[in-house]
Design a protein around this motif. Structure first.
Motif, PDB file in Angstrom:
ATOM      1  N   ILE A 107      -1.026  12.558  11.814  1.00  0.00           N
ATOM      2  CA  ILE A 107      -0.827  12.366  10.642  1.00  0.00           C
ATOM      3  C   ILE A 107       0.536  12.969  10.070  1.00  0.00           C
ATOM      4  O   ILE A 107       1.095  13.755  10.901  1.00  0.00           O
ATOM      5  CB  ILE A 107      -1.873  12.769   9.247  1.00  0.00           C
ATOM      6  CG1 ILE A 107      -2.099  14.314   9.684  1.00  0.00           C
ATOM      7  CG2 ILE A 107      -3.175  11.971   9.691  1.00  0.00           C
ATOM      8  CD1 ILE A 107      -2.810  14.814   8.622  1.00  0.00           C
ATOM      9  N   PRO A 108       1.356  12.176   9.079  1.00  0.00           N
ATOM     10  CA  PRO A 108       2.510  13.001   8.761  1.00  0.00           C
ATOM     11  C   PRO A 108       2.501  14.496   8.744  1.00  0.00           C
ATOM     12  O   PRO A 108       1.401  14.924   8.100  1.00  0.00           O
ATOM     13  CB  PRO A 108       3.070  12.134   7.608  1.00  0.00           C
ATOM     14  CG  PRO A 108       2.173  11.032   7.563  1.00  0.00           C
ATOM     15  CD  PRO A 108       1.039  11.353   8.315  1.00  0.00           C
ATOM     16  N   GLY A 109       3.335  15.254   8.967  1.00  0.00           N
ATOM     17  CA  GLY A 109       3.349  16.881   9.044  1.00  0.00           C
ATOM     18  C   GLY A 109       2.607  17.289  10.211  1.00  0.00           C
ATOM     19  O   GLY A 109       2.622  18.545  10.298  1.00  0.00           O
ATOM     20  N   GLY A 110       2.030  16.597  11.038  1.00  0.00           N
ATOM     21  CA  GLY A 110       1.325  17.193  12.199  1.00  0.00           C
ATOM     22  C   GLY A 110       0.073  16.668  12.814  1.00  0.00           C
ATOM     23  O   GLY A 110       0.315  15.438  12.852  1.00  0.00           O
ATOM     24  N   ARG A 140       0.863  -1.196   0.060  1.00  0.00           N
ATOM     25  CA  ARG A 140       0.054   0.042  -0.014  1.00  0.00           C
ATOM     26  C   ARG A 140       0.776   1.381  -0.042  1.00  0.00           C
ATOM     27  O   ARG A 140       2.056   1.370   0.370  1.00  0.00           O
ATOM     28  CB  ARG A 140      -0.748   0.011   1.379  1.00  0.00           C
ATOM     29  CG  ARG A 140      -2.328  -1.188   1.132  1.00  0.00           C
ATOM     30  CD  ARG A 140      -2.763  -1.173   2.399  1.00  0.00           C
ATOM     31  NE  ARG A 140      -4.199  -1.960   2.051  1.00  0.00           N
ATOM     32  CZ  ARG A 140      -4.185  -2.972   1.620  1.00  0.00           C
ATOM     33  NH1 ARG A 140      -3.100  -3.947   1.421  1.00  0.00           N
ATOM     34  NH2 ARG A 140      -5.337  -3.608   1.566  1.00  0.00           N
ATOM     35  N   LEU A 141       0.253   2.421  -0.404  1.00  0.00           N
ATOM     36  CA  LEU A 141       0.773   3.759  -0.475  1.00  0.00           C
ATOM     37  C   LEU A 141       1.369   3.895   0.986  1.00  0.00           C
ATOM     38  O   LEU A 141       0.618   3.680   1.825  1.00  0.00           O
ATOM     39  CB  LEU A 141       0.272   4.620  -1.159  1.00  0.00           C
ATOM     40  CG  LEU A 141      -0.274   4.318  -2.603  1.00  0.00           C
ATOM     41  CD1 LEU A 141      -1.299   5.557  -3.104  1.00  0.00           C
ATOM     42  CD2 LEU A 141       1.005   4.296  -3.482  1.00  0.00           C
ATOM     43  N   TRP A 142       2.290   4.934   0.977  1.00  0.00           N
ATOM     44  CA  TRP A 142       2.417   5.265   2.409  1.00  0.00           C
ATOM     45  C   TRP A 142       1.512   5.833   3.227  1.00  0.00           C
ATOM     46  O   TRP A 142       1.288   5.601   4.468  1.00  0.00           O
ATOM     47  CB  TRP A 142       3.775   6.553   2.318  1.00  0.00           C
ATOM     48  CG  TRP A 142       5.025   6.141   1.920  1.00  0.00           C
ATOM     49  CD1 TRP A 142       5.453   5.965   0.662  1.00  0.00           C
ATOM     50  CD2 TRP A 142       6.170   5.499   2.713  1.00  0.00           C
ATOM     51  NE1 TRP A 142       6.740   5.603   0.785  1.00  0.00           N
ATOM     52  CE2 TRP A 142       7.125   5.015   1.874  1.00  0.00           C
ATOM     53  CE3 TRP A 142       5.987   4.778   4.118  1.00  0.00           C
ATOM     54  CZ2 TRP A 142       8.185   4.336   2.297  1.00  0.00           C
ATOM     55  CZ3 TRP A 142       7.121   4.324   4.671  1.00  0.00           C
ATOM     56  CH2 TRP A 142       8.324   4.075   3.529  1.00  0.00           C
ATOM     57  N   MET A 143       0.615   6.507   2.398  1.00  0.00           N
ATOM     58  CA  MET A 143      -0.455   7.372   3.345  1.00  0.00           C
ATOM     59  C   MET A 143      -1.608   6.324   3.737  1.00  0.00           C
ATOM     60  O   MET A 143      -2.446   6.503   4.648  1.00  0.00           O
ATOM     61  CB  MET A 143      -1.187   8.412   2.378  1.00  0.00           C
ATOM     62  CG  MET A 143      -1.803   9.519   3.262  1.00  0.00           C
ATOM     63  SD  MET A 143      -0.495  10.051   4.170  1.00  0.00           S
ATOM     64  CE  MET A 143      -1.320  11.635   5.023  1.00  0.00           C
ATOM     65  N   GLN A 144      -1.625   5.464   2.530  1.00  0.00           N
ATOM     66  CA  GLN A 144      -2.724   4.222   2.789  1.00  0.00           C
ATOM     67  C   GLN A 144      -2.508   3.300   3.863  1.00  0.00           C
ATOM     68  O   GLN A 144      -3.586   2.695   4.647  1.00  0.00           O
ATOM     69  CB  GLN A 144      -2.928   3.367   1.564  1.00  0.00           C
ATOM     70  CG  GLN A 144      -3.468   4.392   0.450  1.00  0.00           C
ATOM     71  CD  GLN A 144      -3.570   3.091  -0.797  1.00  0.00           C
ATOM     72  OE1 GLN A 144      -2.710   2.439  -1.071  1.00  0.00           O
ATOM     73  NE2 GLN A 144      -4.648   3.106  -1.662  1.00  0.00           N
ATOM     74  N   ASN A 164       1.405  15.781  -2.790  1.00  0.00           N
ATOM     75  CA  ASN A 164       0.329  14.860  -2.946  1.00  0.00           C
ATOM     76  C   ASN A 164       0.355  13.379  -2.437  1.00  0.00           C
ATOM     77  O   ASN A 164       1.285  12.536  -2.750  1.00  0.00           O
ATOM     78  CB  ASN A 164       0.115  14.769  -4.554  1.00  0.00           C
ATOM     79  CG  ASN A 164      -1.229  14.042  -4.626  1.00  0.00           C
ATOM     80  OD1 ASN A 164      -1.659  13.312  -3.945  1.00  0.00           O
ATOM     81  ND2 ASN A 164      -1.547  14.227  -6.041  1.00  0.00           N
ATOM     82  N   PRO A 165      -0.300  12.958  -1.563  1.00  0.00           N
ATOM     83  CA  PRO A 165      -0.310  11.735  -0.958  1.00  0.00           C
ATOM     84  C   PRO A 165      -0.320  10.615  -1.836  1.00  0.00           C
ATOM     85  O   PRO A 165       0.589   9.371  -1.442  1.00  0.00           O
ATOM     86  CB  PRO A 165      -1.324  11.566   0.343  1.00  0.00           C
ATOM     87  CG  PRO A 165      -2.078  12.906   0.177  1.00  0.00           C
ATOM     88  CD  PRO A 165      -1.528  13.554  -0.969  1.00  0.00           C
TER      89      PRO A 165
END
Lengths: 387, 324
Positions: free
Chosen positions: A173-176, A72-76, A308-309
């Motif tokens: 979440i990533p970024g905060g 899966r994608l990093w964000m998924q 873009n995630p």
């Protein structure tokens, strides 16, 4: 156990038993059993009512997270990681997000640092509240469980207000973090902390000064200090043995270097001492939450802008990010090969050693009626063993 | 709760003062009772270069040893690149962690030392010398804690990369602390002012020329990820179950998930998580879980799945009916 009596230390070697001799009884405790934390089973060999051998069996809750994450994608992966340790998902979110940020070179805003710390401390309190109900219930104090689970629900109400979810928050979440605190939230936090603290005072009075609880818990599951390094024991189980290790202090992550607290250390790590120490850590969490509410910046961004995630590629590299969860060292080892999916995500859960190697040794020589209380006193979550 | 009615008020904790437990068990802020390697205040620190790097503004904690930490600082003059010594006292006497990369290289052929973070380094070791190196790290260099052990399938290179995460609790970052705000940037995890460090100048680098001090005051410990590349076609590694009491669990997992064998490890051939599993080791990169699932398990009736892109396209832009 008498006061001057030293708790017994179980032998290191497993005994060779003739199971056909008729002297022993093989009994399974779990996977569906009120005395087992989560889905796990113990294969106990019993002589009379004393356990002489134990084998742990895990795998009833294996969902293949680490394999799934590679596809899966990093964000998924965010909806996946929070499900690894069900009662405290925020530590998964924090470790995974912090590992991604480190690999991608993202710095998070100061307010997000504070909100992450708030989220982690709140879930620490909620998880301890759930645990103390199990600990009391294992020794027959069902009332405590009803009180503490109610208190946990009040904390979960706060999470619902903050993130929209009660159990799985996906707030970090990533970024905060996903959003700022809603209006009136901090006041609700302080009110809930007052309520929980009053209830903890009651629990202390009813549970920790109860003679039955004392007699059954004292001397049960004694962990000598030498075991801490040998078995990789962390968290309250290690601190109760007198080892002053707390990753919140040692690593100094998030806002913990700016908070006023000291690791709580015990002396003799038996079931009573460990539960007592966790009670003090609940008070400590309440204090830390109050400090965080005091220090929380009034305004400012709560997250950094991400690429873009769906097309987010993390530069190749590897890192290991750890945090102090309620049970000890919780860590994510993340390897990236530069693509849009992880090469490997490995989760280090403290139950890996507490629930398997330490549990198998500690349970030898314990009365069958105390196995449940012993297991809960180690505060184990089998899902993080299996991932 | 009323303190006076508390039957064991001596062990109690006052409401609102959770950090100041006054009882006999457990005591907050009590110094470590560990008999292990934890440095104790009052232990002489033989720091020779307790000085900030030249050109940096002198920090309060930079060239002055903190109170309660007797330091035999001999280098009072700021010298560029002067290494800060971190001596830990282990089971077998003092060991200077600055020598660690060189020692590992000379003793065990370690290579590719890399500082990922100031408190996290990565090093690779030949698998044949892995057990010796881990034993030495545990007994001599103070890396007493095994955080975890796992493997990564680097199928392109035909190897499994084993990773052993060790932690040395005894490194005390409060002893030698110098910050360099000019060259540094804030750490990723803790944006506090106290945690300013300069990237690439970590506490332990391969040449031992450590300069700025990267980690927050009062923090401690150093983690080391030890890699070992094992041939993918013949994955057999020495077992370390005698070094750490929980290591056999990780080895059992690696045997089941990757097919890496650890001869002699207890119960290594038993099923661990995947009871009743008949497929190949599932964490290998060439194991396709979707294809295995399709081939192994029967379809359940009443379940359909759609590709979201195709489904949405069909529902948004239906095909015009064919002209007859």
């Amino acid at each position: 156990m008498k006061k001057d009596q030293k708790p017994p230390i179980p032998p290191a070697e497993r005994a060779t038993l003739d199971l056909d001799s008729g002297k022993y009884l093989v009994m399974w405790q779990g996977p569906n059993h009120p005395g087992i934390t989560g889905n796990m089973s113990l294969r106990l060999v019993i002589e009379g009512d004393t356990v002489v051998d134990c084998e742990t069996h895990v795998g009833y809750l294996h969902r293949g997270f680490e394999k799934l994450m590679e596809r899966r994608l990093w964000m998924q992966n965010f909806p996946l990681v929070c499900r690894i340790a069900v009662p405290e998902p925020d530590f998964n979110e924090y470790c995974y997000a912090a590992a991604l940020e480190e690999l991608a070179g993202i710095q998070i805003p100061d307010k997000a640092v504070w909100l992450r710390t708030l989220s982690l401390e709140m879930i620490r309190l909620a998880s301890f509240l759930m645990w103390i109900g199990g600990q009391a219930g294992a020794f027959g104090h069902g009332t405590i469980a009803q009180w503490s689970v109610t208190m946990r629900d009040y904390v979960l109400d706060l999470f619902e207000e903050l993130s929209g979810g009660r159990i799985y928050h996906m707030y970090i979440i990533p970024g905060g973090v996903r959003g700022d605190v809603p209006p009136g939230f901090l006041r609700h936090v302080l009110e809930t902390m007052d309520t929980v603290q009053q209830n903890l005072d009651d629990i202390e009075l009813v549970m920790f000064h109860n003679v039955v609880y004392k007699m059954r818990a004292q001397g049960l599951g004694y962990i000598p200090p030498e075991w801490v390094d040998h078995y990789g024991i962390t968290g309250p189980n290690a601190r109760a043995a007198g080892i002053r290790r707390d990753l919140r202090k040692d690593l100094g992550y998030l806002a913990y270097p700016r908070l006023d607290f000291q690791p709580i250390v015990g002396g003799v790590s038996d079931a009573y001492e460990r539960s007592w120490l966790r009670l003090q850590e609940m008070y400590q969490s309440i204090d830390l939450i109050r400090q965080i509410v005091d220090c929380l910046p009034a305004d400012g961004p709560v997250r950094e802008k991400l690429p873009n995630p769906l097309h987010w590629k993390i530069p190749a590299g590897e890192t290991y990010v750890a945090a102090e969860c309620t049970r000890g060292e919780y860590g994510f080892y993340v390897v990236s090969d530069g693509s849009d999916k992880p090469r490997r995500v490995a989760v280090r859960g403290p139950s890996y050693t507490h629930a398997v190697a330490v549990m198998e040794r500690l349970v030898r020589g314990v009365n069958i009626a105390d196995v449940a209380g012993l297991m809960v006193s180690l505060h184990t979550y089998p899902p993080e063993v299996e991932r | 709760m009323n303190e006076q009615t508390n039957p064991a008020a001596g062990k109690g904790i006052a409401a609102g003062q959770p950090n100041q437990a006054t009882g006999n068990t457990p005591v907050a802020g009590q110094p470590s009772q560990a008999t292990g390697n934890t440095p104790v205040a009052g232990q002489p620190n033989q720091a020779t270069g307790n000085t900030p790097v030249a050109g940096q503004p002198s920090q309060a904690t930079g060239n002055t040893p903190a109170a309660g930490q007797p330091s035999q600082a001999t280098g009072n003059t700021p010298v560029a690149g002067q290494p800060n010594q971190r001596t830990i006292t282990g089971q077998y006497g003092a060991y200077d962690l600055r020598q660690l990369p060189a020692d590992l290289a000379s003793r065990y052929g370690a290579h590719s030392w890399h500082n990922q973070r100031p408190d996290l380094s990565v090093v690779s070791i030949n698998p044949g010398q892995l057990r010796d190196a881990l034993t030495w790290l545990r007994d001599q260099a103070g890396y007493v804690h095994l955080s975890f052990a796992t493997a990564v399938d680097n199928i392109e290179h035909g190897v499994f990369t084993l990773t052993y995460a060790l932690r040395n609790h005894a490194v005390n970052h409060a002893i030698n602390h110098a910050v360099s705000p000019s060259a540094g940037h804030t750490t990723l995890h803790s944006a506090g002012q106290a945690t300013v460090y300069s990237a690439g100048q970590a506490a332990l680098n391969s040449t031992g020329q450590a300069a700025a001090h990267p980690v927050a005051t009062g923090t401690s410990g150093h983690s080391l990820l030890v890699h070992a590349d094992v041939d993918r076609s013949r994955p057999v590694v020495d077992s370390i179950h005698l070094l750490w009491g929980q290591a056999w669990t990780y080895q059992r997992e690696m045997k089941e998930w990757y097919g890496i064998d650890f001869p002699g490890s207890p119960r290594v051939d038993e099923e661990f998580v995947l009871e009743g599993w008949e497929g190949p080791p599932m964490m290998r990169r060439d194991f396709d879980s979707l294809a295995y699932s399709d081939a192994t398990y029967a379809e359940r009736p009443g379940r359909t799945s759609h590709d979201p892109a195709v489904y949405m396209k069909k529902s948004l832009y239906p095909e015009p009916e064919a002209q007859s």
